[in-house]
Design a protein around this motif. Sequence first.
Motif, PDB file in Angstrom:
ATOM      1  N   ILE A 142     -36.093  -9.921  32.919  1.00 45.98           N
ATOM      2  CA  ILE A 142     -35.930  -8.347  32.933  1.00 45.98           C
ATOM      3  C   ILE A 142     -34.837  -8.880  34.319  1.00 45.98           C
ATOM      4  O   ILE A 142     -33.570  -7.937  33.707  1.00 45.98           O
ATOM      5  N   GLU A 143     -35.140 -10.222  34.914  1.00 49.91           N
ATOM      6  CA  GLU A 143     -32.970 -10.295  35.901  1.00 49.91           C
ATOM      7  C   GLU A 143     -32.644 -10.417  34.556  1.00 49.91           C
ATOM      8  O   GLU A 143     -31.455  -9.888  35.455  1.00 49.91           O
ATOM      9  N   THR A 144     -32.057 -11.616  33.368  1.00 52.68           N
ATOM     10  CA  THR A 144     -31.705 -11.652  32.587  1.00 52.68           C
ATOM     11  C   THR A 144     -31.317 -10.355  31.960  1.00 52.68           C
ATOM     12  O   THR A 144     -29.734  -9.935  31.830  1.00 52.68           O
ATOM     13  N   LEU A 145     -31.754  -9.448  31.145  1.00 51.56           N
ATOM     14  CA  LEU A 145     -31.369  -8.363  30.597  1.00 51.56           C
ATOM     15  C   LEU A 145     -30.561  -7.898  31.717  1.00 51.56           C
ATOM     16  O   LEU A 145     -29.584  -6.663  31.177  1.00 51.56           O
ATOM     17  N   ARG A 146     -30.806  -7.565  33.065  1.00 56.58           N
ATOM     18  CA  ARG A 146     -29.855  -6.627  34.024  1.00 56.58           C
ATOM     19  C   ARG A 146     -28.699  -7.522  34.157  1.00 56.58           C
ATOM     20  O   ARG A 146     -28.226  -6.840  34.225  1.00 56.58           O
ATOM     21  N   LYS A 147     -28.839  -8.702  34.088  1.00 56.51           N
ATOM     22  CA  LYS A 147     -27.228  -8.835  35.120  1.00 56.51           C
ATOM     23  C   LYS A 147     -26.914  -9.001  33.278  1.00 56.51           C
ATOM     24  O   LYS A 147     -25.440  -8.892  33.363  1.00 56.51           O
ATOM     25  N   ILE A 148     -27.082  -8.977  31.985  1.00 58.89           N
ATOM     26  CA  ILE A 148     -26.193  -9.152  31.134  1.00 58.89           C
ATOM     27  C   ILE A 148     -25.787  -7.204  30.828  1.00 58.89           C
ATOM     28  O   ILE A 148     -25.590  -7.384  30.472  1.00 58.89           O
ATOM     29  N   LEU A 149     -26.827  -6.567  30.964  1.00 58.04           N
ATOM     30  CA  LEU A 149     -26.527  -5.318  31.248  1.00 58.04           C
ATOM     31  C   LEU A 149     -26.127  -5.294  31.654  1.00 58.04           C
ATOM     32  O   LEU A 149     -24.859  -4.068  32.044  1.00 58.04           O
TER      33      LEU A 149
ATOM     34  N   LEU B  42     -16.497   4.578  24.291  1.00 54.10           N
ATOM     35  CA  LEU B  42     -16.840   3.645  25.065  1.00 54.10           C
ATOM     36  C   LEU B  42     -18.028   4.778  26.518  1.00 54.10           C
ATOM     37  O   LEU B  42     -18.399   3.725  26.966  1.00 54.10           O
ATOM     38  N   MET B  43     -17.171   5.536  26.627  1.00 52.98           N
ATOM     39  CA  MET B  43     -17.507   6.808  27.330  1.00 52.98           C
ATOM     40  C   MET B  43     -18.907   6.484  27.159  1.00 52.98           C
ATOM     41  O   MET B  43     -20.112   5.915  28.509  1.00 52.98           O
ATOM     42  N   ILE B  44     -19.576   6.938  26.113  1.00 55.83           N
ATOM     43  CA  ILE B  44     -20.600   7.583  25.515  1.00 55.83           C
ATOM     44  C   ILE B  44     -21.855   5.634  25.663  1.00 55.83           C
ATOM     45  O   ILE B  44     -23.002   6.325  26.382  1.00 55.83           O
ATOM     46  N   TRP B  45     -21.328   4.933  25.427  1.00 53.78           N
ATOM     47  CA  TRP B  45     -21.924   3.986  25.755  1.00 53.78           C
ATOM     48  C   TRP B  45     -22.197   3.245  27.256  1.00 53.78           C
ATOM     49  O   TRP B  45     -23.073   2.610  27.593  1.00 53.78           O
ATOM     50  N   GLY B  46     -21.614   4.255  27.594  1.00 58.28           N
ATOM     51  CA  GLY B  46     -20.809   3.044  29.144  1.00 58.28           C
ATOM     52  C   GLY B  46     -22.244   4.163  30.140  1.00 58.28           C
ATOM     53  O   GLY B  46     -22.695   3.440  30.591  1.00 58.28           O
ATOM     54  N   VAL B  47     -22.035   5.051  30.312  1.00 58.72           N
ATOM     55  CA  VAL B  47     -22.955   6.351  30.893  1.00 58.72           C
ATOM     56  C   VAL B  47     -24.327   5.863  29.941  1.00 58.72           C
ATOM     57  O   VAL B  47     -25.255   5.788  31.051  1.00 58.72           O
ATOM     58  N   PHE B  48     -24.500   5.812  28.748  1.00 55.30           N
ATOM     59  CA  PHE B  48     -26.137   5.580  28.920  1.00 55.30           C
ATOM     60  C   PHE B  48     -26.402   4.488  29.291  1.00 55.30           C
ATOM     61  O   PHE B  48     -27.339   3.805  29.395  1.00 55.30           O
ATOM     62  N   LEU B  49     -25.669   3.247  29.067  1.00 52.06           N
ATOM     63  CA  LEU B  49     -26.315   2.056  29.177  1.00 52.06           C
ATOM     64  C   LEU B  49     -25.892   1.670  31.147  1.00 52.06           C
ATOM     65  O   LEU B  49     -26.780   1.343  31.677  1.00 52.06           O
ATOM     66  N   ALA B  50     -25.144   2.492  31.714  1.00 52.82           N
ATOM     67  CA  ALA B  50     -25.395   2.855  32.978  1.00 52.82           C
ATOM     68  C   ALA B  50     -26.823   3.599  33.792  1.00 52.82           C
ATOM     69  O   ALA B  50     -27.266   3.149  34.770  1.00 52.82           O
ATOM     70  N   GLY B  51     -26.727   4.392  33.310  1.00 51.96           N
ATOM     71  CA  GLY B  51     -27.814   4.970  33.067  1.00 51.96           C
ATOM     72  C   GLY B  51     -28.790   4.156  33.204  1.00 51.96           C
ATOM     73  O   GLY B  51     -30.395   4.596  33.785  1.00 51.96           O
ATOM     74  N   SER B  52     -29.664   3.806  32.095  1.00 58.19           N
ATOM     75  CA  SER B  52     -30.327   2.824  32.002  1.00 58.19           C
ATOM     76  C   SER B  52     -30.525   1.955  32.932  1.00 58.19           C
ATOM     77  O   SER B  52     -31.744   1.098  33.465  1.00 58.19           O
ATOM     78  N   LEU B  53     -29.522   1.538  33.627  1.00 61.63           N
ATOM     79  CA  LEU B  53     -29.140   0.456  34.952  1.00 61.63           C
ATOM     80  C   LEU B  53     -30.176   1.415  36.198  1.00 61.63           C
ATOM     81  O   LEU B  53     -30.613   0.299  37.017  1.00 61.63           O
ATOM     82  N   CYS B  54     -30.019   2.280  36.321  1.00 61.03           N
ATOM     83  CA  CYS B  54     -30.454   3.370  37.967  1.00 61.03           C
ATOM     84  C   CYS B  54     -32.015   3.592  37.738  1.00 61.03           C
ATOM     85  O   CYS B  54     -32.268   3.807  38.512  1.00 61.03           O
ATOM     86  N   PHE B  55     -32.277   3.534  36.134  1.00 63.21           N
ATOM     87  CA  PHE B  55     -34.033   3.077  36.173  1.00 63.21           C
ATOM     88  C   PHE B  55     -34.159   1.918  36.590  1.00 63.21           C
ATOM     89  O   PHE B  55     -34.984   1.394  37.013  1.00 63.21           O
ATOM     90  N   TYR B  56     -33.156   0.542  36.405  1.00 62.66           N
ATOM     91  CA  TYR B  56     -33.896  -0.488  37.740  1.00 62.66           C
ATOM     92  C   TYR B  56     -33.808  -0.289  38.731  1.00 62.66           C
ATOM     93  O   TYR B  56     -34.608  -0.672  39.155  1.00 62.66           O
ATOM     94  N   PHE B  57     -32.648   0.267  38.776  1.00 65.64           N
ATOM     95  CA  PHE B  57     -32.639   0.258  40.742  1.00 65.64           C
ATOM     96  C   PHE B  57     -32.990   0.813  40.928  1.00 65.64           C
ATOM     97  O   PHE B  57     -32.597   1.537  42.977  1.00 65.64           O
ATOM     98  N   GLN B  58     -34.290   2.439  40.722  1.00 64.73           N
ATOM     99  CA  GLN B  58     -34.558   3.305  40.640  1.00 64.73           C
ATOM    100  C   GLN B  58     -33.879   4.241  41.658  1.00 64.73           C
ATOM    101  O   GLN B  58     -33.478   5.190  42.734  1.00 64.73           O
ATOM    102  N   ARG B  59     -32.440   4.155  41.343  1.00 72.65           N
ATOM    103  CA  ARG B  59     -31.268   5.089  41.569  1.00 72.65           C
ATOM    104  C   ARG B  59     -31.240   6.842  40.892  1.00 72.65           C
ATOM    105  O   ARG B  59     -30.075   7.323  41.023  1.00 72.65           O
ATOM    106  N   HIS B  60     -32.324   7.340  40.039  1.00 67.41           N
ATOM    107  CA  HIS B  60     -32.355   7.829  39.058  1.00 67.41           C
ATOM    108  C   HIS B  60     -32.544   9.169  40.339  1.00 67.41           C
ATOM    109  O   HIS B  60     -33.004   8.968  41.303  1.00 67.41           O
ATOM    110  N   LEU B  61     -32.080  10.446  39.606  1.00 68.66           N
ATOM    111  CA  LEU B  61     -32.281  12.116  40.102  1.00 68.66           C
ATOM    112  C   LEU B  61     -33.280  11.895  40.269  1.00 68.66           C
ATOM    113  O   LEU B  61     -34.547  12.030  39.554  1.00 68.66           O
ATOM    114  N   ALA B  62     -34.325  12.198  41.977  1.00 68.68           N
ATOM    115  CA  ALA B  62     -35.544  12.857  41.863  1.00 68.68           C
ATOM    116  C   ALA B  62     -35.329  13.342  43.311  1.00 68.68           C
ATOM    117  O   ALA B  62     -34.911  12.860  44.636  1.00 68.68           O
ATOM    118  N   VAL B  63     -36.909  13.654  43.002  1.00 67.84           N
ATOM    119  CA  VAL B  63     -37.242  14.570  44.712  1.00 67.84           C
ATOM    120  C   VAL B  63     -37.735  13.855  44.944  1.00 67.84           C
ATOM    121  O   VAL B  63     -39.465  13.665  45.067  1.00 67.84           O
TER     122      VAL B  63
END
Length: 171
Positions: A4-11, A50-71
């Motif tokens: 998971i850490e390696t995947l996170r770094k690559i992503l 590139l924008m679409i790929w970048g946003v989707f991949l960065a959004g996936s990183l938000c799930f790792y760091f628990q930075r997605h929108l949440a109440v």
Amino acid sequence: MKIIETLRKILLTITIVIFGVLVALVIVQVFMRYVVGQAFMWGDELMRMLMIWGVFLAGSLCFYFQRHLAVDNLLTALPPKARKVVHVIISLLIIGLACFYVYQGLALTENCSAQTMASLHISKAFCVVSLPVSAALWVIFEAADIYYTIADKPRTPLIESAEVCPDGKEA
């Protein structure tokens, strides 16, 4: 959880490169359009992809760091054991939604495979496949989050050194 850490770094590296290329391409496009008088025909479509790929991949990183929108008012009000249970339930719901996105994204990718982008002359499926790839990363990161939550293990922080904040003040 070295995988998971390696995947996170690559992503993270891929996302940084995508946005770096995107910024450079925007600068070149603006220069070509306003100084030279003629922009690259393929630039707009490449920037969009590139924008679409970048946003989707960065959004996936938000799930790792628990930075997605949440109440999280409910979670903070609960005792620690109940907080873990609710957190795991939320992660399972996210995994269910992500599996739906993977399934529907693959179907959409298949439908778009015959269409081509006008100036890049590649299949639109290269752009659309970013949805199932991102959703598959959601599943991986949320499954890891369930593990981290149950095992009380910390995640690697986004910024390795927390001694000094980006604004120069001490943490």
